[in-house]
Design a protein around this motif. Sequence first.
Motif, mmCIF file in Angstrom:
data_model
loop_
_atom_site.group_PDB
_atom_site.id
_atom_site.type_symbol
_atom_site.label_atom_id
_atom_site.label_comp_id
_atom_site.label_asym_id
_atom_site.label_seq_id
_atom_site.Cartn_x
_atom_site.Cartn_y
_atom_site.Cartn_z
ATOM 1 N N THR A 1 0.865 -1.189 0.000
ATOM 2 C CA THR A 1 0.000 0.000 0.000
ATOM 3 C C THR A 1 0.900 1.238 0.000
ATOM 4 O O THR A 1 1.276 1.732 1.060
ATOM 5 C CB THR A 1 -0.931 0.003 1.234
ATOM 6 N N PRO A 2 1.278 1.745 -1.177
ATOM 7 C CA PRO A 2 2.225 2.875 -1.258
ATOM 8 C C PRO A 2 1.729 4.107 -0.514
ATOM 9 O O PRO A 2 0.526 4.317 -0.340
ATOM 10 C CB PRO A 2 2.314 3.145 -2.768
ATOM 11 N N LEU A 3 2.685 4.929 -0.103
ATOM 12 C CA LEU A 3 2.373 6.159 0.607
ATOM 13 C C LEU A 3 1.934 7.253 -0.361
ATOM 14 O O LEU A 3 1.902 7.057 -1.578
ATOM 15 C CB LEU A 3 3.597 6.624 1.405
ATOM 16 N N ALA A 4 1.618 8.413 0.180
ATOM 17 C CA ALA A 4 1.258 9.588 -0.615
ATOM 18 C C ALA A 4 1.791 10.818 0.102
ATOM 19 O O ALA A 4 2.241 10.747 1.248
ATOM 20 C CB ALA A 4 -0.257 9.677 -0.800
ATOM 21 N N ALA A 5 1.746 11.945 -0.579
ATOM 22 C CA ALA A 5 2.196 13.206 0.023
ATOM 23 C C ALA A 5 1.005 13.983 0.552
ATOM 24 O O ALA A 5 -0.111 13.882 0.025
ATOM 25 C CB ALA A 5 2.945 14.043 -1.018
ATOM 26 N N TYR B 1 10.821 23.042 -1.908
ATOM 27 C CA TYR B 1 10.629 22.145 -3.056
ATOM 28 C C TYR B 1 10.229 22.933 -4.305
ATOM 29 O O TYR B 1 10.693 22.658 -5.411
ATOM 30 C CB TYR B 1 9.521 21.132 -2.759
ATOM 31 N N SER B 2 9.328 23.911 -4.109
ATOM 32 C CA SER B 2 8.777 24.652 -5.253
ATOM 33 C C SER B 2 9.811 25.529 -5.936
ATOM 34 O O SER B 2 9.693 25.805 -7.139
ATOM 35 C CB SER B 2 7.598 25.524 -4.789
ATOM 36 N N LEU B 3 10.817 25.994 -5.197
ATOM 37 C CA LEU B 3 11.772 26.954 -5.752
ATOM 38 C C LEU B 3 13.127 26.343 -6.093
ATOM 39 O O LEU B 3 13.892 26.942 -6.858
ATOM 40 C CB LEU B 3 11.981 28.111 -4.770
ATOM 41 N N CYS B 4 13.431 25.163 -5.578
ATOM 42 C CA CYS B 4 14.779 24.620 -5.787
ATOM 43 C C CYS B 4 15.067 24.393 -7.272
ATOM 44 O O CYS B 4 14.178 24.073 -8.059
ATOM 45 C CB CYS B 4 14.970 23.331 -4.995
ATOM 46 N N PRO C 1 10.141 11.940 0.738
ATOM 47 C CA PRO C 1 10.559 13.254 0.236
ATOM 48 C C PRO C 1 10.653 13.329 -1.284
ATOM 49 O O PRO C 1 10.437 14.396 -1.864
ATOM 50 C CB PRO C 1 11.935 13.455 0.890
ATOM 51 N N VAL C 2 10.966 12.217 -1.933
ATOM 52 C CA VAL C 2 11.003 12.204 -3.402
ATOM 53 C C VAL C 2 9.622 12.539 -3.961
ATOM 54 O O VAL C 2 9.477 13.365 -4.881
ATOM 55 C CB VAL C 2 11.479 10.838 -3.929
ATOM 56 N N LEU C 3 8.598 11.924 -3.401
ATOM 57 C CA LEU C 3 7.234 12.183 -3.861
ATOM 58 C C LEU C 3 6.793 13.604 -3.516
ATOM 59 O O LEU C 3 6.148 14.274 -4.328
ATOM 60 C CB LEU C 3 6.278 11.169 -3.234
ATOM 61 N N GLU C 4 7.144 14.076 -2.327
ATOM 62 C CA GLU C 4 6.802 15.454 -1.948
ATOM 63 C C GLU C 4 7.405 16.449 -2.931
ATOM 64 O O GLU C 4 6.734 17.410 -3.350
ATOM 65 C CB GLU C 4 7.308 15.731 -0.536
ATOM 66 N N ALA C 5 8.668 16.221 -3.295
ATOM 67 C CA ALA C 5 9.338 17.117 -4.246
ATOM 68 C C ALA C 5 8.641 17.094 -5.599
ATOM 69 O O ALA C 5 8.437 18.145 -6.235
ATOM 70 C CB ALA C 5 10.805 16.716 -4.392
ATOM 71 N N VAL D 1 16.139 16.802 1.362
ATOM 72 C CA VAL D 1 15.284 16.677 2.551
ATOM 73 C C VAL D 1 15.247 15.204 2.928
ATOM 74 O O VAL D 1 15.117 14.343 2.056
ATOM 75 C CB VAL D 1 13.846 17.180 2.264
ATOM 76 N N GLY D 2 15.348 14.893 4.224
ATOM 77 C CA GLY D 2 15.216 13.483 4.587
ATOM 78 C C GLY D 2 16.033 13.013 5.766
ATOM 79 O O GLY D 2 16.126 11.816 6.014
ATOM 80 N N GLY D 3 16.636 13.915 6.529
ATOM 81 C CA GLY D 3 17.394 13.499 7.706
ATOM 82 C C GLY D 3 18.850 13.225 7.392
ATOM 83 O O GLY D 3 19.258 13.189 6.224
#
Length: 371
Positions: A165-169, A267-270, A285-289, A199-201
């Motif tokens: 069951t994959p995650l989502a942002a 994420y929006s500006l990088c 974080p990959v999905l969030e980006a 991002v990710g620790g």
Amino acid sequence: MKIAIDARPINWYRGTGIGTYTENLLNSLLNIDQLNKYYLYWSLGNYDSFKKSNSEIIMTSRRHHKFFQEDYFPNHLRKEDIDLFMVPQNGIGLLGEGAKKYVVTIHDLIPYTLPETVGKGYLTKFIKEMPSIIEKSNGILTVSEHSKKDILKFFPVDENKIYVTPLAANSNYTPYPKDACKSYLKETFGIDKNFILYVGGFSTRKNVRGLIDAFKQAKLDNDYILVLPGSVKDEGEKLKDYVKSINMDKKVYFLGYCAEETLATLYSLCSLFVYPSFYEGFGLPVLEAMCCGAPVLCSNLTSIPEVIGDGGMTFNPYSTDEMIMLLENILNNSDVSESLSRYSLERSSNFSWNKTAKLTLDALNNIYESC
């Protein structure tokens, strides 16, 4: 069905992957499922949005969590004749008493695959409890096909017992207006240059030092900085010391803890989001980006290719030369960067918490109906 869920991670682990998963999954389950009754074992406040016609909040105390876990939960499960008890935090605390059937979400097996990257206390607890958790569970949810393979690798489990069951942002992760992003980042952090983002620790398995080394050596046409949000402690402090030792402290920004809105702004500006991790159960974080339209460059190992799909570029995180080459190719070519940004948004549309909840509900029904 009567379904009990240990919802304590929502407040106990807020801001972490497990806390985010538990909160968003429960919200979506309660919205899409009007047939079943949910009993949510809760701790602390912030429960109003979870009080629905199909739910009941069962308050517990964090101070006396052992009493609730070892005595109250089993008695309540028996008293209410609970069909399924679900534990979302890798099954930790699952006792296997009271309910008719048990379901756990195992996000990853990092303590088994990379034990040197895990704290000693958690490692000992995880290794000790996981075999009995696997044995007692009637069904296992996990967040990627790679995590499913890891479970099958370490435990003699029927693969039909494991559901992916994959995650989502979260909904906050969406493209923000760039002018507003520029103003906010300049005023808040003094960032007024093009930047690469991670991002990710700072665990060693995240390979942030490898990214710093590649960034230092890359020959880029424009002046970039590397931005690293996240609470800095332990491994993060070591990285800060390393950055100073190689005279990169003017080029690498450690921002400390950032709320979701700030992360979405970043994420929006990088100019490029880079995720060089050696191992992930999913890689949220990959999905969030991607949801924010960032061009994405990430590791080609473990579950990460499942997330990125055709939404970005990948590399071998053990090869600094390969990372350098792709940093230069993307950042020195605006056409490539713009294409990656489009691919990110297209790929991100394949994920949502409603989809995750529907897959989870299907799994719960199958587990309940199985022998």
